[in-house]
Design a protein around this motif. Structure first.
Motif, short mmCIF file in Angstrom:
data_model
loop_
_atom_site.label_atom_id
_atom_site.label_comp_id
_atom_site.label_asym_id
_atom_site.label_seq_id
_atom_site.Cartn_x
_atom_site.Cartn_y
_atom_site.Cartn_z
N PRO A 92 0.84 -1.21 0.00
CA PRO A 92 0.00 0.00 0.00
C PRO A 92 0.87 1.26 0.00
CG PRO A 92 -0.68 -1.54 1.74
CD PRO A 92 0.62 -2.04 1.19
N THR A 93 0.33 2.34 -0.54
CA THR A 93 1.09 3.60 -0.57
C THR A 93 0.29 4.75 0.04
OG1 THR A 93 0.25 4.04 -2.79
CG2 THR A 93 2.42 3.01 -2.64
N VAL A 94 -0.89 4.46 0.56
CA VAL A 94 -1.73 5.55 1.07
C VAL A 94 -1.46 5.76 2.56
CG1 VAL A 94 -3.55 5.24 -0.62
CG2 VAL A 94 -3.63 3.94 1.51
N GLU A 96 -2.23 6.18 6.53
CA GLU A 96 -3.20 5.57 7.46
C GLU A 96 -3.68 4.20 7.00
OE1 GLU A 96 -4.38 7.52 10.45
OE2 GLU A 96 -2.44 8.26 9.77
N SER A 97 -2.85 3.49 6.24
CA SER A 97 -3.27 2.19 5.72
C SER A 97 -3.34 1.16 6.85
CB SER A 97 -2.26 1.74 4.65
OG SER A 97 -2.54 0.44 4.24
N GLN A 99 -5.19 -2.98 7.93
CA GLN A 99 -5.79 -4.23 7.46
C GLN A 99 -7.10 -4.44 8.20
OE1 GLN A 99 -4.47 -6.47 5.03
NE2 GLN A 99 -3.21 -4.67 4.63
N LYS A 126 -4.54 5.38 13.35
CA LYS A 126 -4.93 4.44 12.30
C LYS A 126 -6.30 3.81 12.57
CE LYS A 126 -0.46 3.71 10.35
NZ LYS A 126 0.18 3.05 9.24
N GLN A 132 -1.99 -2.93 11.55
CA GLN A 132 -1.72 -1.69 10.81
C GLN A 132 -0.56 -1.90 9.86
OE1 GLN A 132 -0.87 0.97 14.08
NE2 GLN A 132 -2.93 0.78 14.92
N ASP A 133 -0.64 -1.25 8.69
CA ASP A 133 0.46 -1.32 7.74
C ASP A 133 1.52 -0.29 8.10
OD1 ASP A 133 -0.62 -3.32 5.99
OD2 ASP A 133 -2.07 -1.83 5.33
N VAL A 137 5.13 6.27 2.55
CA VAL A 137 4.04 6.99 1.88
C VAL A 137 4.64 8.16 1.09
CG1 VAL A 137 1.98 8.40 2.27
CG2 VAL A 137 2.34 6.32 3.62
N SER A 147 5.11 6.19 8.50
CA SER A 147 4.97 6.44 7.06
C SER A 147 6.23 7.01 6.43
CB SER A 147 3.80 7.40 6.81
OG SER A 147 4.03 8.61 7.49
N TRP A 301 7.24 -3.47 3.42
CA TRP A 301 5.89 -3.59 3.98
C TRP A 301 5.98 -4.40 5.27
CZ3 TRP A 301 1.21 -6.11 0.94
CH2 TRP A 301 0.03 -5.92 1.68
#
Ligand SMILES: [Fe+2]
Length: 327
Positions: A92-94, A96-97, A99, A126, A132-133, A137, A147, A301
């Motif tokens: 993911p790149t956004v 506050e990502s 799961q 988050k 959490q990822d 970012v 991030s 990641w």
């Protein structure tokens, strides 16, 4: 000692071979078949708590021993867990990502958090997700947080909070391209012998202030606290070098010396897919070396969860006796 020459191992490292990995994968598969397949649903956490006991004895024994004594490095590294990088979607790149849907790595994290105590999250961070990822970012490279991709300074996780996690779990799904990003760990158990008696004594005084991050919406509620507490020879630790300010000259000096001692004893662990690092947040500060993200879907990641050893103590903060602290 420079970061490049730091020790790259921690004393408590266990690498699982194929039979144990396969047995863990079978239990995880059972876990993933459990409704409602939503990580944050109470029923799923309850299933994870039970599935923990169905894992092979090797990981359960390692966690049991670690809970009793987290050792001189205050961290446990479990290698060879079943994480298949080829099965993963893009990193993911956004901002506050998190799961929300049950996945193999999320099951590993929540089950292990149940082995350590109970998984918890903070609503202000988050969205209170239990998994959490931790991903770079775009535009956030210099952020002192999960991030970013510049050097992340040493910190106790959520140092400002009365019920900061007892354990921080970091599971590697994908390494950075150059495989240079390192989880940095520095234990007060290793650093304390390097400190003068006078500086140690100052660190036990209530002469330090830590501010919450803006996301907690309590910027005006800085907390005053000592950096060290408990047993003078094996103290608990509470400091964030990006958020803790000394209130006196002697406190400032002691904090500088503590920072130097941490740099001397620091370990840097380069996490690979299937590596789970468990940090005893009571005696260890952690950070991360810098790395270069490409934002091509194959960046570093990690997934992160927190655990409290004794959930009951934070009851006032957890509506409906859930696993999320409201503030
Ligand atoms: Fe952290």
């Amino acid at each position: 000692m420079s970061i490049a020459t730091e020790a790259h191992t921690i004393e408590s490292t266990i690498a699982f071979g194929d039979p144990v990995r396969a047995a863990i994968a079978r239990t995880v598969a059972d876990m993933l078949a459990t409704a409602p397949r939503r990580i944050d649903a109470p029923g799923w956490v309850a299933a994870a708590r039970e599935c923990w006991h169905r894992l092979p004895v090797e990981p359960r024994l390692a966690i049991s021993r670690f809970r009793r004594d987290s050792g001189p490095d205050g961290a446990q590294l479990l290698r060879g867990l079943p994480v298949r990088e080829e099965d993963l979607p893009d990193t993911p790149t956004v901002p506050e990502s998190v799961q929300r849907d049950a996945t193999q790595p999320a099951a590993l994290l929540v089950m292990t958090a149940c082995g350590l105590g109970e998984p918890v999250a903070f609503r202000a961070e988050k969205h209170g997700a239990l998994v959490q990822d931790v991903v770079p970012v775009p535009g956030a490279e210099s952020v002192q947080g999960n991030s970013g991709s510049v050097l992340l300074t040493f910190h106790t996780e959520n140092a400002f909070h009365q019920h900061r996690p007892d354990y921080v779990l970091l599971l590697c799904l994908r390494a950075d391209h150059e495989r240079v990003a390192g989880l940095r760990l520095a234990s007060i158990r290793r650093a304390l012998p390097l400190m003068s008696p006078a500086d140690r004594e100052v660190l036990f005084r209530d002469e330090f202030v830590t501010v919450p991050p803006p996301s907690f919406g309590r910027a005006d509620s800085a907390v005053s606290h000592p950096v060290l507490s408990g047993d003078p020879d094996d103290p608990d630790l509470r400091i964030d070098f990006a958020a803790t300010t000394p209130r006196t000259g002697r406190a400032e000096q002691a904090m500088i010396e503590l920072g130097r001692a941490f740099e001397t004893v620091a370990r840097t662990v380069r996490l690979l897919p299937g590596d789970l690092a468990i940090v005893d947040n009571r005696v260890v500060v952690h950070g991360r070396t810098a790395f270069q993200p490409n934002y091509d879907g194959r960046d570093r990641w990690l997934q992160r969860s927190f655990a409290l050893a004794d959930l009951r103590r934070s009851r006032l903060y957890r509506p409906d006796d859930g696993n999320v602290l409201a503030n």
